[in-house]
Scaffold this active site. Structure first.
Site, short mmCIF file in Angstrom:
data_model
loop_
_atom_site.label_atom_id
_atom_site.label_comp_id
_atom_site.label_asym_id
_atom_site.label_seq_id
_atom_site.Cartn_x
_atom_site.Cartn_y
_atom_site.Cartn_z
CB ILE A 1 15.66 61.50 80.07
CG1 ILE A 1 17.17 61.09 80.52
CG2 ILE A 1 14.98 60.49 81.02
CD1 ILE A 1 17.53 61.87 81.78
CB CYS A 2 17.54 57.52 79.45
SG CYS A 2 18.44 55.79 79.75
CG HIS A 3 17.04 53.10 76.51
ND1 HIS A 3 17.70 53.19 77.85
CD2 HIS A 3 17.49 52.20 75.94
CE1 HIS A 3 18.77 52.51 77.34
NE2 HIS A 3 18.73 51.89 76.27
CB SER B 1 18.43 64.45 79.38
OG SER B 1 19.71 64.87 80.18
CB CYS B 2 22.70 61.49 77.88
SG CYS B 2 22.89 62.45 76.30
#
Length: 111
Positions: free
Chosen positions: A42-44, A92-93
């Site tokens: 997720i994310c970075h 995921s973001c």
């Protein structure tokens, strides 16, 4: 050789940037990709996968500022809350997307 875990969760935030400074983590991530074990990030988090050179051809998402890096590394990036690649990779973001991300992880681990 990494321990025989069933899946890998790569967190977001600043930790992936710190982890990608150490080659040992590339081997660890590559192991899960080679063994076709589930990877969740997720994310970075995808930053670590970029440096491990395992994103080419995979459908992925991430926080927007990592999207261009994924595209440049050959990933098929999309701006979505959740993306599940045919390889089993689940991305995921942002923390706001945790409910759908967690649901997808639980479902994947139950299969």
């Amino acid at each position: 050789m990494p321990p025989d875990y069933d899946a890998l969760l790569i967190p977001g935030g600043f930790s992936p940037d710190k982890l990608r400074a150490d080659d040992r983590f590339f081997a660890f991530v590559r192991h899960f990709d080679t063994e076709k074990k589930p990877i969740f990030t997720i994310c970075h988090g995808p930053q670590l996968m970029i440096n491990a050179e395992i994103v080419a051809g995979k459908k992925m998402t991430s926080v927007k500022q990592v999207g261009i890096d994924l595209k440049n590394a050959g990933a098929e990036w999309e701006d979505s809350a959740l993306v599940i690649d045919a390889s089993g990779l689940i991305t995921s973001c942002t923390p706001e997307d945790l409910p759908v991300f967690n649901e997808a992880i639980v479902k994947a681990l139950a299969e």
